[in-house]
Design a protein around this motif. Structure first.
Motif, PDB file in Angstrom:
ATOM      1  N   VAL A 255       7.032   0.413   6.103  1.00 32.25           N
ATOM      2  CA  VAL A 255       8.255   1.113   5.745  1.00 32.25           C
ATOM      3  C   VAL A 255       7.963   2.597   5.876  1.00 32.25           C
ATOM      4  O   VAL A 255       6.943   3.078   5.372  1.00 32.25           O
ATOM      5  CB  VAL A 255       8.726   0.778   4.320  1.00 32.25           C
ATOM      6  CG1 VAL A 255       9.899   1.665   3.919  1.00 32.25           C
ATOM      7  CG2 VAL A 255       9.106  -0.690   4.219  1.00 32.25           C
ATOM      8  N   ALA A 256       8.830   3.310   6.600  1.00 33.94           N
ATOM      9  CA  ALA A 256       8.646   4.740   6.837  1.00 33.94           C
ATOM     10  C   ALA A 256       9.785   5.511   6.167  1.00 33.94           C
ATOM     11  O   ALA A 256      10.838   5.707   6.775  1.00 33.94           O
ATOM     12  CB  ALA A 256       8.595   5.043   8.333  1.00 33.94           C
TER      13      ALA A 256
ATOM     14  N   GLY B 275       0.706 -14.687   3.354  1.00 36.59           N
ATOM     15  CA  GLY B 275       0.527 -13.348   2.785  1.00 36.59           C
ATOM     16  C   GLY B 275       1.541 -12.377   3.356  1.00 36.59           C
ATOM     17  O   GLY B 275       2.063 -12.567   4.460  1.00 36.59           O
ATOM     18  N   ARG B 276       1.836 -11.356   2.562  1.00 35.64           N
ATOM     19  CA  ARG B 276       2.727 -10.288   2.983  1.00 35.64           C
ATOM     20  C   ARG B 276       2.049  -8.948   2.677  1.00 35.64           C
ATOM     21  O   ARG B 276       1.685  -8.684   1.523  1.00 35.64           O
ATOM     22  CB  ARG B 276       4.070 -10.348   2.245  1.00 35.64           C
ATOM     23  CG  ARG B 276       4.901 -11.597   2.496  1.00 35.64           C
ATOM     24  CD  ARG B 276       5.593 -11.527   3.847  1.00 35.64           C
ATOM     25  NE  ARG B 276       6.549 -12.611   4.009  1.00 35.64           N
ATOM     26  CZ  ARG B 276       6.269 -13.797   4.528  1.00 35.64           C
ATOM     27  NH1 ARG B 276       5.027 -14.071   4.904  1.00 35.64           N
ATOM     28  NH2 ARG B 276       7.210 -14.712   4.660  1.00 35.64           N
ATOM     29  N   ILE B 277       1.914  -8.130   3.694  1.00 34.99           N
ATOM     30  CA  ILE B 277       1.382  -6.780   3.519  1.00 34.99           C
ATOM     31  C   ILE B 277       2.438  -5.797   3.994  1.00 34.99           C
ATOM     32  O   ILE B 277       2.965  -5.936   5.108  1.00 34.99           O
ATOM     33  CB  ILE B 277       0.075  -6.583   4.308  1.00 34.99           C
ATOM     34  CG1 ILE B 277      -1.025  -7.504   3.775  1.00 34.99           C
ATOM     35  CG2 ILE B 277      -0.375  -5.123   4.249  1.00 34.99           C
ATOM     36  CD1 ILE B 277      -2.306  -7.477   4.592  1.00 34.99           C
ATOM     37  N   VAL B 278       2.758  -4.836   3.156  1.00 37.19           N
ATOM     38  CA  VAL B 278       3.660  -3.749   3.536  1.00 37.19           C
ATOM     39  C   VAL B 278       2.936  -2.440   3.299  1.00 37.19           C
ATOM     40  O   VAL B 278       2.497  -2.153   2.177  1.00 37.19           O
ATOM     41  CB  VAL B 278       4.977  -3.776   2.747  1.00 37.19           C
ATOM     42  CG1 VAL B 278       5.862  -2.601   3.160  1.00 37.19           C
ATOM     43  CG2 VAL B 278       5.721  -5.089   2.978  1.00 37.19           C
ATOM     44  N   ASN B 279       2.805  -1.659   4.350  1.00 32.90           N
ATOM     45  CA  ASN B 279       2.140  -0.368   4.277  1.00 32.90           C
ATOM     46  C   ASN B 279       3.173   0.750   4.352  1.00 32.90           C
ATOM     47  O   ASN B 279       4.015   0.760   5.244  1.00 32.90           O
ATOM     48  CB  ASN B 279       1.124  -0.220   5.410  1.00 32.90           C
ATOM     49  CG  ASN B 279       0.013  -1.247   5.313  1.00 32.90           C
ATOM     50  OD1 ASN B 279      -0.412  -1.604   4.209  1.00 32.90           O
ATOM     51  ND2 ASN B 279      -0.471  -1.730   6.447  1.00 32.90           N
ATOM     52  N   LEU B 280       3.104   1.675   3.399  1.00 32.11           N
ATOM     53  CA  LEU B 280       4.048   2.789   3.376  1.00 32.11           C
ATOM     54  C   LEU B 280       3.567   3.884   4.317  1.00 32.11           C
ATOM     55  O   LEU B 280       2.542   4.523   4.070  1.00 32.11           O
ATOM     56  CB  LEU B 280       4.219   3.331   1.957  1.00 32.11           C
ATOM     57  CG  LEU B 280       5.317   2.689   1.093  1.00 32.11           C
ATOM     58  CD1 LEU B 280       6.691   3.047   1.620  1.00 32.11           C
ATOM     59  CD2 LEU B 280       5.154   1.176   1.001  1.00 32.11           C
ATOM     60  N   SER B 281       4.305   4.070   5.403  1.00 35.45           N
ATOM     61  CA  SER B 281       4.067   5.184   6.309  1.00 35.45           C
ATOM     62  C   SER B 281       5.034   6.300   5.901  1.00 35.45           C
ATOM     63  O   SER B 281       5.265   6.520   4.710  1.00 35.45           O
ATOM     64  CB  SER B 281       4.262   4.758   7.762  1.00 35.45           C
ATOM     65  OG  SER B 281       4.019   5.835   8.641  1.00 35.45           O
ATOM     66  N   SER B 282       5.599   6.998   6.860  1.00 41.28           N
ATOM     67  CA  SER B 282       6.495   8.111   6.550  1.00 41.28           C
ATOM     68  C   SER B 282       7.204   8.543   7.820  1.00 41.28           C
ATOM     69  O   SER B 282       6.702   8.348   8.936  1.00 41.28           O
ATOM     70  CB  SER B 282       5.699   9.288   5.985  1.00 41.28           C
ATOM     71  OG  SER B 282       6.486  10.461   5.904  1.00 41.28           O
TER      72      SER B 282
ATOM     73  N   ASN C 211       0.842  -1.190   0.000  1.00 38.48           N
ATOM     74  CA  ASN C 211       0.000   0.000   0.000  1.00 38.48           C
ATOM     75  C   ASN C 211       0.881   1.245   0.000  1.00 38.48           C
ATOM     76  O   ASN C 211       1.391   1.666   1.036  1.00 38.48           O
ATOM     77  CB  ASN C 211      -0.919  -0.004   1.224  1.00 38.48           C
ATOM     78  CG  ASN C 211      -2.046  -0.991   1.085  1.00 38.48           C
ATOM     79  OD1 ASN C 211      -2.823  -0.946   0.134  1.00 38.48           O
ATOM     80  ND2 ASN C 211      -2.146  -1.918   2.030  1.00 38.48           N
ATOM     81  N   ASN C 212       1.043   1.817  -1.182  1.00 36.14           N
ATOM     82  CA  ASN C 212       1.917   2.974  -1.350  1.00 36.14           C
ATOM     83  C   ASN C 212       1.165   4.239  -1.753  1.00 36.14           C
ATOM     84  O   ASN C 212       1.683   5.344  -1.563  1.00 36.14           O
ATOM     85  CB  ASN C 212       2.974   2.648  -2.405  1.00 36.14           C
ATOM     86  CG  ASN C 212       3.743   3.867  -2.851  1.00 36.14           C
ATOM     87  OD1 ASN C 212       4.597   4.392  -2.133  1.00 36.14           O
ATOM     88  ND2 ASN C 212       3.431   4.364  -4.059  1.00 36.14           N
TER      89      ASN C 212
ATOM     90  N   LYS D 156      -0.277   9.134   8.065  1.00 33.08           N
ATOM     91  CA  LYS D 156       0.851   8.216   8.121  1.00 33.08           C
ATOM     92  C   LYS D 156       1.051   7.647   9.525  1.00 33.08           C
ATOM     93  O   LYS D 156       1.481   6.494   9.679  1.00 33.08           O
ATOM     94  CB  LYS D 156       2.115   8.920   7.627  1.00 33.08           C
ATOM     95  CG  LYS D 156       2.065   9.277   6.146  1.00 33.08           C
ATOM     96  CD  LYS D 156       1.876   8.039   5.264  1.00 33.08           C
ATOM     97  CE  LYS D 156       1.950   8.350   3.791  1.00 33.08           C
ATOM     98  NZ  LYS D 156       1.870   7.145   2.938  1.00 33.08           N
ATOM     99  N   ALA D 157       0.751   8.438  10.553  1.00 30.15           N
ATOM    100  CA  ALA D 157       0.770   7.901  11.913  1.00 30.15           C
ATOM    101  C   ALA D 157      -0.354   6.885  12.091  1.00 30.15           C
ATOM    102  O   ALA D 157      -0.179   5.854  12.758  1.00 30.15           O
ATOM    103  CB  ALA D 157       0.629   9.030  12.925  1.00 30.15           C
TER     104      ALA D 157
END
Length: 247
Positions: free
Chosen positions: A182-183, A133-140, A82-83, A158-159
């Motif tokens: 990933v931030a 499954g693999r989920i990666v969410n783009l935070s900051s 999720n980017n 992002k928080a």
């Protein structure tokens, strides 16, 4: 083992495009989703492994159509990145809280945070059925610490992704699904270029590694988190910021 199938949102440019390229380079089939230009971007990455789909992650029906189409075409959905996200600027600067219009606030949360929720919710039944499954969410970095260049709506979204991801990681760990974040810090993308260049130069001067990061470096972190080497990591946030923020 059959080839893994990944969906990357916001994949037509910037970090999302770099992630799609990286996952394709390790042999995954990648569905690149974006509001526009997704098919063109996919054709430039890898015509054999990538497909582009125009989709709006803030719209529930669009998300459901995207995920259903992926499963109908490939029979599976293994990896979700999720980017997709926006960070509005006004004359190259953020709007202060008292100057932020409600529609702009809502749009940022709808795309950045609710879009992440909708995509995860739609993908989970297919990952759960597969037991993997693999989920990666783009935070900051803006969601981890104070930011002078992003608006409050962006930082809040992002928080929120960080908190959402921790809860989700606990809920689905027993199903063989990992959820991590990933931030990125200041990365040399079109989003970073929306502010005056002097701003980026000043930020770079305060980064221990003395430069902005690259989209490819963020993609490397994502690629690790979706790999078998990260099988025992969940609920983790990887900070990719050159040392600007250290937890």
């Amino acid at each position: 083992m059959s080839m893994r199938v990944a969906v990357v949102t916001g994949a037509a440019r910037g970090i999302g495009l770099a992630v799609a390229q990286r996952l394709a380079s390790v042999g995954m089939k990648v569905v690149m989703a974006d509001l526009r230009d997704a098919a063109q971007a996919a054709s430039m990455v890898n015509r054999d492994l990538c497909a582009g789909v125009d989709a709006d992650v803030s719209d529930e029906a669009s998300v459901q159509q995207l995920v259903a189409g992926v499963v109908a075409r490939y029979g599976r959905l293994d990896v979700l990145v999720n980017n997709a996200g926006i960070s509005p600027k006004h004359g190259g600067r953020k709007a202060r809280v008292e100057d932020t219009a409600l529609p702009e606030w809502q749009s940022v949360l709808d795309i950045n945070l609710t879009g992440t929720f909708l995509m995860c919710r739609a993908a989970l039944p297919h990952m759960r059925a597969a037991g993997w499954g693999r989920i990666v969410n783009l935070s900051s970095q803006a969601g981890r610490s104070r930011s002078a260049v992003t608006g409050a709506h962006y930082a809040a979204s992002k928080a929120g992704i960080l908190g959402f991801s921790r809860i989700l990681a606990e809920e689905v760990g027993g199903d063989g699904i990992t959820v991590n974040c990933v931030a990125p810090g200041r990365i040399a993308t079109a989003m970073a270029a929306a502010v005056p260049e002097t701003v980026n130069q000043e930020i770079a001067a305060r980064i221990p590694l003395a430069r902005l990061g690259t989209a490819a470096e963020v993609a490397d972190a994502v690629s690790f988190l979706v790999s078998e080497q990260a099988a025992y990591l969940t609920g983790v946030t990887l900070d990719v910021n050159g040392g600007y923020f250290m937890a």
